[in-house]
Design an enzyme around this catalytic site. Structure first.
Site, PDB file in Angstrom:
ATOM      1  N   THR A  27       0.743  -1.259   0.038  1.00 22.11           N
ATOM      2  CA  THR A  27       0.122   0.067   0.098  1.00 22.11           C
ATOM      3  C   THR A  27       0.737   1.345   0.251  1.00 22.11           C
ATOM      4  O   THR A  27       2.064   1.118   0.499  1.00 22.11           O
ATOM      5  CB  THR A  27      -0.933  -0.033   1.230  1.00 22.11           C
ATOM      6  N   GLY A  77      -1.367  -3.792   5.356  1.00 18.84           N
ATOM      7  CA  GLY A  77      -2.415  -4.538   5.548  1.00 18.84           C
ATOM      8  C   GLY A  77      -3.001  -4.780   6.831  1.00 18.84           C
ATOM      9  O   GLY A  77      -3.385  -4.032   7.505  1.00 18.84           O
TER      10      GLY A  77
END
Length: 528
Positions: free
Chosen positions: A350, A433
């Site tokens: 991410t 995550g």
């Protein structure tokens, strides 16, 4: 103040504006946007677009985003949900009838309709000074002309969670010569460059309608997916009311469900009943309390969080003081709990972006394709990597996170915003995550309870409870390791460092900004 005889970095300090990302090219693009007259939202979208090119394992225009925004740093915090939904034909019954016992991690059935491009366009229209063409220009340049692969990107690329060789386009673009690029190599994505130019010309419609959507939907349906052009055309993000609590005299704001941000708030509520400031910040007792609070909060996350447009989530009850008292009472300061369900929390790749401009517009922005290279499905003509957020859905029709037409999955990526007395104090975020609630709590308690600056708070050693073991970074002190073991925790060293984050702290009295970027990634903070 840090000890300058040890490795590390100082926080970045400035007065006018600050941007912090996990990649130098993205931070530079954000600063260039700010210095050319753009505001914090323009800069954040610009940085996210660059990272969609130069961190292809972590993010892309085939993914989702969430944003917290405080205009001029004062008043209401706005939340925008740019996460995608399941196809209209995606029902629990269809998957069960076709032999699925769970949603796969890779391939077409892991793909939800991406929400990032819609969100970027909407946020720029509502809050930016410049348009999508300006925001995408640096990203288009790097995709067409090439970018140097940075070290953390290469590390992730070499060991992806997704098998890139299974998709012809993925292998051609992301395994040049049959292998992942190494740090220092130059990589190009010409198909993605053309896609970005189409979006720059046509805006949102350039992605969700026409040739780009046709390429993506055609590939997904060829592989057996349920996606349609109508699903893409109907994609629309929306503004939500953030959820929040008070901790240590600060307001802590998160995205509401379908987002897991509630998990961090649960953890903070539980920890608020302990005098953390009296403990050693890197000692076993502090880390043990964080672990145990996390285990309780994640149990509730996995049992209760879903898309509130489809299911009721008891947010008020979960964030009540009485509930926190009940959870806290289950924690033994000297012994790990043995009666909680096993947690199996996937990692993810991410990017998180924190920007504050001269008007003190504060943006907390996160963008992702979930697993490394998402679903592994790539549009052959467009070069778009499709996310695998659909793999988070359940196939139990009675579960709040069961798959359903047009439903959003429980989402891990979570931007944060800290406020005080009606003003923004710090847009912040920690990637990774399932680790992200732990990361938010560790960062915030490091600052609020232990007085660390944002860089010290990000640098500090981390632990994470997952798969019935405590992942313990190598820099956790030996006495803390022994203290955790003596409390019954089984410890393992993680293969990857735990998360990565950014933050920009606003000092309203001094008129200064302090930026920080996690050393676990390639990025940096810059200001002027």
């Amino acid at each position: 103040m840090r000890d300058f005889q040890f490795p590390g970095r100082s926080p970045v300090r400035a007065t006018e504006a600050m941007a912090a990302t996990s990649h130098p090219l993205a931070t530079l693009a954000a600063i260039d946007m700010l210095r050319s007259g753009g505001n914090a939202m323009d800069a954040a979208v610009c940085a996210a677009a660059v990272q969609a090119v130069v961190e292809p394992q972590s993010t892309g225009i085939g993914g989702d985003c969430f944003v917290l925004y405080c205009p001029k740093g004062q008043g209401e915090v706005l939340a925008f949900n740019g996460s995608g939904r399941a196809p209209a034909a995606a029902t629990v019954e269809w998957y069960l009838e076709n032999g699925f016992s769970e949603l796969p991690k890779q391939g077409p059935h892991a793909v939800t309709i991406p929400g990032a491009v819609d969100a970027w366009c909407r946020l720029l229209e509502d809050h930016g000074r410049k348009g999508i063409a300006d925001a995408l220009a640096p990203a288009s340049h790097y995709a067409e002309n090439g970018y140097v692969v940075h070290d953390r990107v290469a590390f992730d690329w070499e060991d992806p969670e997704t098998d890139l060789s299974l998709d012809e386009a993925a292998a051609r673009i992301f395994l040049p010569g049959g292998k992942p690029p190494r740090a220092g190599d130059v990589h190009r994505q010409p198909e993605l460059a053309e896609t970005l130019r189409i979006i720059a010309r046509s805006g949102r419609a350039g992605f969700y309608e026409g040739a780009v959507a046709e390429d993506i939907v055609g590939r997904l349906r060829h592989l057996g997916g349920l996606h349609t052009l109508d699903d893409f055309a109907a994609t629309k993000g929306d503004y939500k009311t953030p959820v929040g609590i008070s901790y240590g005299g600060y307001g802590i704001h998160q995205m509401p469900p379908n987002n897991q941000g509630l998990t961090a708030l649960l953890m903070l509520n539980v920890l608020s009943g302990f005098e953390l400031s009296a403990l050693d910040p890197n000692g076993a007792e502090r880390l043990h309390l964080e672990i145990e609070a996390g285990r309780l909060a994640y149990r509730d996350r996995d049992n209760l969080i879903g898309d509130q447009d489809h299911v009721a989530v008891p947010v008020k009850e979960l964030l009540s003081g009485a509930y926190a008292d009940r959870l806290r009472a289950a924690i033994d300061r000297e012994r790990a709990m043995t009666n909680l369900p096993r947690l199996e929390l996937p990692g993810s790749d991410t990017v998180y972006i924190s920007v504050v401009d001269r008007d003190r517009n504060a943006v907390s922005f996160i963008n992702s394709t979930y697993y490394s290279f998402g679903s592994g499905v790539v549009g052959p003509k467009t070069g778009v990597v499709m996310q695998n957020r659909g793999s988070s859905f359940r196939l139990d029709p009675n579960h709040p996170n069961s798959i359903a037409p047009g439903k959003r999955p429980m989402h891990t990526i979570m931007p944060g915003m800290m406020t005080k007395n009606g003003r923004a104090v710090m847009p912040f975020g920690v990637m990774g995550g399932g680790y992200q609630p732990f990361g938010h709590v560790h960062l915030l308690t490091n600052m609020i309870d232990f007085g660390m600056d944002p860089q010290q708070a990000l640098d500090a050693p981390r632990v994470f409870y997952n798969n019935d073991v405590v992942e313990t970074e190598r820099n956790v002190r030996a006495d803390a390791v022994e203290g955790l073991r003596s409390r019954g925790h089984q410890l393992v060293e993680p293969h990857h460092p735990l998360g990565g984050g950014q933050a920009v702290l606003i000092d309203w009295e001094k008129g200064t900004l302090t930026g920080a970027s996690d050393p676990r990634k390639d990025g940096l903070a810059l200001g002027y």
